[in-house]
Design a protein around this motif. Structure first.
Motif, PDB file in Angstrom:
ATOM      1  N   ASP A  38      -6.140 -22.207  17.368  1.00  0.00           N
ATOM      2  CA  ASP A  38      -4.697 -21.990  17.391  1.00  0.00           C
ATOM      3  C   ASP A  38      -4.352 -21.035  16.262  1.00  0.00           C
ATOM      4  N   GLY A  39      -3.919 -19.840  16.635  1.00  0.00           N
ATOM      5  CA  GLY A  39      -3.589 -18.820  15.654  1.00  0.00           C
ATOM      6  C   GLY A  39      -2.432 -19.233  14.766  1.00  0.00           C
ATOM      7  N   THR A  48      -4.489 -12.759  17.860  1.00  0.00           N
ATOM      8  CA  THR A  48      -5.692 -12.006  17.486  1.00  0.00           C
ATOM      9  C   THR A  48      -6.671 -12.906  16.754  1.00  0.00           C
ATOM     10  N   SER A  49      -6.169 -13.724  15.844  1.00  0.00           N
ATOM     11  CA  SER A  49      -7.021 -14.626  15.062  1.00  0.00           C
ATOM     12  C   SER A  49      -7.740 -15.629  15.952  1.00  0.00           C
ATOM     13  N   SER A  50      -6.991 -16.280  16.841  1.00  0.00           N
ATOM     14  CA  SER A  50      -7.602 -17.305  17.692  1.00  0.00           C
ATOM     15  C   SER A  50      -8.611 -16.679  18.659  1.00  0.00           C
ATOM     16  N   LYS A  51      -8.287 -15.510  19.197  1.00  0.00           N
ATOM     17  CA  LYS A  51      -9.228 -14.838  20.115  1.00  0.00           C
ATOM     18  C   LYS A  51     -10.504 -14.423  19.376  1.00  0.00           C
ATOM     19  N   THR A  52     -10.366 -13.948  18.145  1.00  0.00           N
ATOM     20  CA  THR A  52     -11.537 -13.568  17.353  1.00  0.00           C
ATOM     21  C   THR A  52     -12.436 -14.769  17.119  1.00  0.00           C
ATOM     22  N   ALA A  53     -11.847 -15.902  16.770  1.00  0.00           N
ATOM     23  CA  ALA A  53     -12.633 -17.119  16.539  1.00  0.00           C
ATOM     24  C   ALA A  53     -13.392 -17.520  17.801  1.00  0.00           C
ATOM     25  N   THR A  95      -6.791 -22.034  13.257  1.00  0.00           N
ATOM     26  CA  THR A  95      -7.461 -23.323  13.227  1.00  0.00           C
ATOM     27  C   THR A  95      -8.591 -23.244  14.247  1.00  0.00           C
ATOM     28  N   LEU A  96      -9.544 -24.138  14.157  1.00  0.00           N
ATOM     29  CA  LEU A  96     -10.630 -24.165  15.136  1.00  0.00           C
ATOM     30  C   LEU A  96     -11.198 -25.568  15.213  1.00  0.00           C
ATOM     31  N   VAL A 111     -11.339 -27.428  11.615  1.00  0.00           N
ATOM     32  CA  VAL A 111     -10.511 -26.985  10.498  1.00  0.00           C
ATOM     33  C   VAL A 111      -9.091 -26.803  11.029  1.00  0.00           C
ATOM     34  N   GLY A 112      -8.112 -27.326  10.313  1.00  0.00           N
ATOM     35  CA  GLY A 112      -6.718 -27.157  10.722  1.00  0.00           C
ATOM     36  C   GLY A 112      -6.115 -28.388  11.346  1.00  0.00           C
ATOM     37  N   ASP A 113      -5.288 -28.167  12.371  1.00  0.00           N
ATOM     38  CA  ASP A 113      -4.542 -29.295  12.948  1.00  0.00           C
ATOM     39  C   ASP A 113      -4.695 -29.444  14.457  1.00  0.00           C
TER      40      ASP A 113
END
Length: 164
Positions: A38-39, A48-53, A95-96, A111-113
């Motif tokens: 979840d970006g 972009t962040s979530s797709k990269t992960a 998050t991931l 990591v994250g929520d």
């Protein structure tokens, strides 16, 4: 053999775009890989962040000998490097939560929520805990569950990939 499946949902605030990305793979050796990211941050940077992960998780699945911490470090480094290389990005964070299942043995990292649950029989068990300011205050006994319902900083993450 028991059925294995992945589901996820997002409860978004009105007017906020969903920046989730997810994947599921069944590898040749029978291992199943599931992930949801979840970006963080809004505009296109969260997406972009979530797709990269998720792209890096898919690459990792080709060589699952790499341990989860190394994968999470690689995602963190790639997001931070993309920000450094860009004139237009101020941050990339996500998050991931991911799980692998092979021969009915599950391994997971988080990591994250985004929460990971195990549904078995009639029971639902939470396997991860939110890494948020609100959850930490609840865990410390500073904030009651009742007061937490209206806690103004409930979305403040204490940990995310790519964040400083």
């Amino acid at each position: 053999m028991p059925q294995i499946q992945m589901s996820y949902f997002t409860i978004s605030k009105a007017g906020r775009e969903n920046q989730d990305s997810s994947m599921h793979l069944l590898l040749e050796d029978g291992e199943a890989v599931f992930a949801v990211a979840d970006g963080v941050g809004g505009s296109s940077s969260g997406e972009t962040s979530s797709k990269t992960a998720i792209e890096l998780v898919c690459e990792w699945a080709k060589d699952p000998q790499v341990e989860f911490p190394s994968l999470f470090d690689a995602i963190d480094i790639k997001l931070k490097a993309a920000v450094k290389a860009s004139n237009s990005l101020s941050s990339l964070a996500t998050t991931l939560t991911m799980v692998t299942i092979k021969e009915m043995v599950a391994k997971y990292a988080h990591v994250g929520d985004c929460r990971l649950y195990l549904l078995r029989g009639n029971g639902l068990k939470t396997l991860t805990s939110d890494q948020t300011e609100k959850q930490k205050l609840i865990d410390l006994g500073v904030l009651s569950r009742a007061r937490a319902e209206n806690y103004i900083r409930s979305n403040v993450l204490l940990s995310a990939l790519g964040s400083s």
